[in-house]
Every structure is written in structure tokens, then in C-alpha cells.
Scaffold this motif. Structure first.
Motif, PDB file in Angstrom:
ATOM      1  N   ALA A 233     -95.840  -7.653  80.402  1.00  0.00           N
ATOM      2  CA  ALA A 233     -95.760  -6.444  79.583  1.00  0.00           C
ATOM      3  C   ALA A 233     -96.425  -5.297  80.320  1.00  0.00           C
ATOM      4  O   ALA A 233     -97.416  -5.483  81.033  1.00  0.00           O
ATOM      5  N   ARG A 237     -94.306  -2.837  76.652  1.00  0.00           N
ATOM      6  CA  ARG A 237     -92.891  -3.177  76.789  1.00  0.00           C
ATOM      7  C   ARG A 237     -92.717  -4.317  77.784  1.00  0.00           C
ATOM      8  O   ARG A 237     -93.388  -4.378  78.816  1.00  0.00           O
ATOM      9  N   ALA A 238     -91.782  -5.221  77.452  1.00  0.00           N
ATOM     10  CA  ALA A 238     -91.474  -6.328  78.361  1.00  0.00           C
ATOM     11  C   ALA A 238     -90.897  -5.802  79.665  1.00  0.00           C
ATOM     12  O   ALA A 238     -90.127  -4.836  79.674  1.00  0.00           O
ATOM     13  N   THR A 251     -86.318  -3.254  73.872  1.00  0.00           N
ATOM     14  CA  THR A 251     -86.809  -3.918  72.669  1.00  0.00           C
ATOM     15  C   THR A 251     -85.617  -4.255  71.782  1.00  0.00           C
ATOM     16  O   THR A 251     -84.473  -3.916  72.093  1.00  0.00           O
ATOM     17  N   TRP A 256     -92.264  -2.350  70.560  1.00  0.00           N
ATOM     18  CA  TRP A 256     -93.022  -3.247  71.410  1.00  0.00           C
ATOM     19  C   TRP A 256     -92.202  -4.458  71.818  1.00  0.00           C
ATOM     20  O   TRP A 256     -91.343  -4.928  71.080  1.00  0.00           O
ATOM     21  N   SER A 257     -92.514  -4.991  73.003  1.00  0.00           N
ATOM     22  CA  SER A 257     -91.925  -6.247  73.451  1.00  0.00           C
ATOM     23  C   SER A 257     -92.824  -6.836  74.519  1.00  0.00           C
ATOM     24  O   SER A 257     -93.625  -6.137  75.146  1.00  0.00           O
ATOM     25  N   ARG A 258     -92.668  -8.140  74.742  1.00  0.00           N
ATOM     26  CA  ARG A 258     -93.491  -8.843  75.734  1.00  0.00           C
ATOM     27  C   ARG A 258     -92.689 -10.020  76.270  1.00  0.00           C
ATOM     28  O   ARG A 258     -92.206 -10.848  75.498  1.00  0.00           O
ATOM     29  N   ARG A 271     -90.837 -12.006  73.193  1.00  0.00           N
ATOM     30  CA  ARG A 271     -90.789 -11.560  71.799  1.00  0.00           C
ATOM     31  C   ARG A 271     -90.763 -10.037  71.762  1.00  0.00           C
ATOM     32  O   ARG A 271     -91.323  -9.377  72.640  1.00  0.00           O
ATOM     33  N   SER A 272     -90.108  -9.504  70.734  1.00  0.00           N
ATOM     34  CA  SER A 272     -89.978  -8.056  70.590  1.00  0.00           C
ATOM     35  C   SER A 272     -90.031  -7.688  69.117  1.00  0.00           C
ATOM     36  O   SER A 272     -89.662  -8.490  68.248  1.00  0.00           O
ATOM     37  N   THR A 273     -90.471  -6.479  68.862  1.00  0.00           N
ATOM     38  CA  THR A 273     -90.395  -5.980  67.492  1.00  0.00           C
ATOM     39  C   THR A 273     -88.993  -5.451  67.205  1.00  0.00           C
ATOM     40  O   THR A 273     -88.320  -4.895  68.078  1.00  0.00           O
ATOM     41  N   TRP A 278     -91.717  -9.046  64.491  1.00  0.00           N
ATOM     42  CA  TRP A 278     -91.561  -9.628  65.823  1.00  0.00           C
ATOM     43  C   TRP A 278     -90.536 -10.753  65.780  1.00  0.00           C
ATOM     44  O   TRP A 278     -90.545 -11.573  64.860  1.00  0.00           O
ATOM     45  N   ASP A 290     -81.169 -10.835  70.556  1.00  0.00           N
ATOM     46  CA  ASP A 290     -82.008 -11.295  69.456  1.00  0.00           C
ATOM     47  C   ASP A 290     -81.664 -12.762  69.206  1.00  0.00           C
ATOM     48  O   ASP A 290     -80.574 -13.086  68.729  1.00  0.00           O
TER      49      ASP A 290
END
Length: 323
Positions: A233, A237-238, A251, A256-258, A271-273, A278, A290
């Protein structure tokens, strides 16, 4: 016999960091991969468990409770679960990684919170020892049969190490707030580093350690494949990083994302919002999917992905394979 290099001589922070940033907008799930079928892997006693890693041959490792309630490291192969045991006198163990030879990296837990890094090979547990202190912890095992872990020398805080055939190579101190997450067959180590001036609470960055040189990559680096691609991240953000270029993976509609793992084909999971919560995602060739539209639940924990795109992790308190 240990081969010990001083942290000062070993660790050099690269003078150049990320040189390019490509931002990708979220893409429709219509371009996504397979719909996954969830397989409960089973446990030793019918109780709790989780899968933590898998190799490209389909070997899966993790942990399972036994009748006493203790956790034991386990391997699943062709639908059969094997108890990998604990070191003599210890109570619990957890498997954290498996290589293509079937070697399993394990941490064994003893009384008084003591831990030992262990390698399971051909049915036998090998206590890897320590750098001189009381504890060691296993993080991963690669196809060169190196084990990555941490251990404290006597009277010191933990150091990162590589172990192979009875020899430790000390990679330097793991300072407060730092973490060590993953490595590959080249020996690249990724994690989080507290870089100078090492302000309180932390001037923390993600990074890759290669041949004593630390390259800063994002805010945290948590996975690396054998092509040298790093994921994690950056600024919430991923990302996927390769050869100095940091690609923002986008995302699922939120902020947010990771990214948490990557296979040797460059496919990323994390995972992402969304706009509300999440959820797990899979990113491939510029497309973020997704996974809740592909048979995965929003609460499923995905720990690893192999070259075939199979996923392992946990659904609630049960170990699962998603294929």
C-alpha cells in the motif's frame, strides 16, 4: 556457524525511490476471472483452523486445533491433512509458508512465550536455533531452501535473518515499528522500515532489501514474487511495483485499498473499500475484480494465491481453498 554481517555495512538505503506513478481507475467486474468454489479443508479435531500459504503444486499449510485446544502446524495435500507437530516441550505451532519441494516454515511456541523457527522437511522437524538469544520466528521458505525469519542476538532486539543448511546470515536489526513480510527465490526481502531520521513514532516506509540495499517502495510492502514485483500500500492505495514503477491498482469504489499477495504471473489479491465496507479483490492485467461477485464472502480472509489463481485462507474459523 553463522555468517554475520553488521547492519551498518549491510544496509544501504537507495538514493532513488519510485520514479513513476500510474493511476488506474476502477474497472467493471465484468472483465473478472472465474467464479470460485469454496472447499473446506477440514481440521484435525473438527475445531478451528486457517490456511496461510500454498505452493504451485497445491500443497497448503496453516494451523489446526487439536483435541486439547492447542494449535498445531498442518499440511493439506490431495485432501489429506497431516499434523506437523511441535518441538519437544512446546505446546503450539503454526505453519507460515511452503516451497515447491514441500519444505514448511513453522514457528513453534513454548512455555514462557518462547518461540523457535522450525523447518519441516521429509517428515522431520528441524529447530533452526537463534542468533544467540532465546527466540526466533519463521516468516517464509523459498525454493533455494532458505528460511527467512527474525531472531534476537543475546541482549539485543530482533534481527532479520536468512538460514540455509545450518548457516545464519544476519540481515541487520529490525527496529521498533518495523516488520518483515515476505521474500522470493532471489532473496529479496520486503516489509516495513523505519528510515533516518527515525523520528518518533516512525518515519516508516515500505521497502525491498536486496544485497544490502534498501529500496523504498510505498508506505508498506507486504508481498513479492519471483519476478521481483512487489505489492502493498502507498498513501492508502494498493500498488504493484516493478523496476522503479509504482502502479496504483485502484479501489472498488471507496478511498482505500491494500494489496496482500502476488503470484508469479503478477496477479494480485487484497482488500479494498467500496462506498460502504471493505471487500476482497483480485487484480489482473489492469482489471480490479470485486471477489464478492465471484463466490467469495466479504469477511473471507485471503492469505495467498498460487500461479494457477487458487486462493487459500479462512472463512470464519475454518481453513478454506478457493479454486
Amino acid at each position: 556457524m553463522a555468517s554475520v554481517l553488521s547492519p551498518r555495512s549491510l544496509l544501504t538505503v537507495a538514493t532513488t525511490t519510485v520514479v513513476a506513478l500510474t493511476t488506474l481507475a476502477p474497472v467493471p467486474a465484468a472483465a473478472s476471472p472465474r467464479t470460485y468454489r469454496v472447499v473446506d479443508l477440514g481440521t484435525l479435531s473438527g475445531g478451528d483452523g486457517a490456511a496461510t500459504a500454498m505452493n504451485d503444486r497445491g500443497d497448503i499449510v496453516g494451523w489446526s486445533t487439536v483435541a486439547s485446544g492447542a494449535r498445531h502446524a498442518v499440511r493439506w495435500r490431495h485432501g489429506v491433512i497431516t499434523d506437523l507437530g511441535v518441538l519437544p516441550g512446546d505446546t503450539d505451532s503454526e505453519a507460515v509458508d511452503v516451497n515447491e519441494f514441500g519444505d514448511v516454515a513453522i514457528t513453534s511456541f513454548g512455555p514462557d512465550y518462547l518461540t523457535r523457527a522450525v523447518l519441516w522437511r521429509n517428515g522431520h522437524l528441524l529447530d533452526l536455533g537463534t542468533l544467540g538469544g532465546e527466540n526466533s520466528v519463521a516468516i517464509g521458505v523459498n525454493d533455494r531452501r532458505q528460511v527467512l525469519g527474525t531472531s534476537e542476538p543475546a541482549g539485543d532486539m530482533p534481527h532479520r535473518f536468512l538460514w540455509r543448511d545450518g548457516t545464519f546470515t544476519d540481515l541487520g536489526q529490525q527496529y521498533f515499528y518495523e516488520f518483515t513480510a515476505d521474500f522470493n527465490n532471489v532473496g529479496d526481502v520486503v516489509g516495513g522500515w523505519n528510515v533516518p531520521p527515525q523520528d518518533y513514532p516512525c518515519t516508516c516506509v515500505g521497502g525491498r532489501l536486496r544485497d544490502g540495499v534498501l529500496t523504498r517502495i510505498g508506505s508498506e510492502a507486504v508481498g513479492v514474487n519471483n519476478r521481483g514485483q512487489v505489492v502493498g500500500a502507498a498513501n492508502g492505495r494498493a500498488f504493484r511495483w516493478q523496476n522503479g514503477t509504482l502502479t496504483d491498482l485502484g479501489t472498488l469504489g471507496g478511498d482505500w485499498s491494500r494489496a496482500t499477495a502476488i503470484n508469479d504471473r503478477g496477479v494480485v489479491v487484497g482488500r479494498s473499500t467500496t462506498t460502504t465496507q471493505w471487500q476482497p479483490f483480485l487484480w489482473r492485467d489492469g482489471v480490479m475484480t470485486d471477489l464478492t461477485t465471484r463466490g467469495v464472502r466479504e469477511t473471507d480472509v485471503i492469505e495467498d494465491i498460487n500461479v494457477h489463481g487458487q486462493l487459500v485462507g479462512a472463512r470464519g474459523n475454518r481453513p478454506v481453498l478457493l479454486r
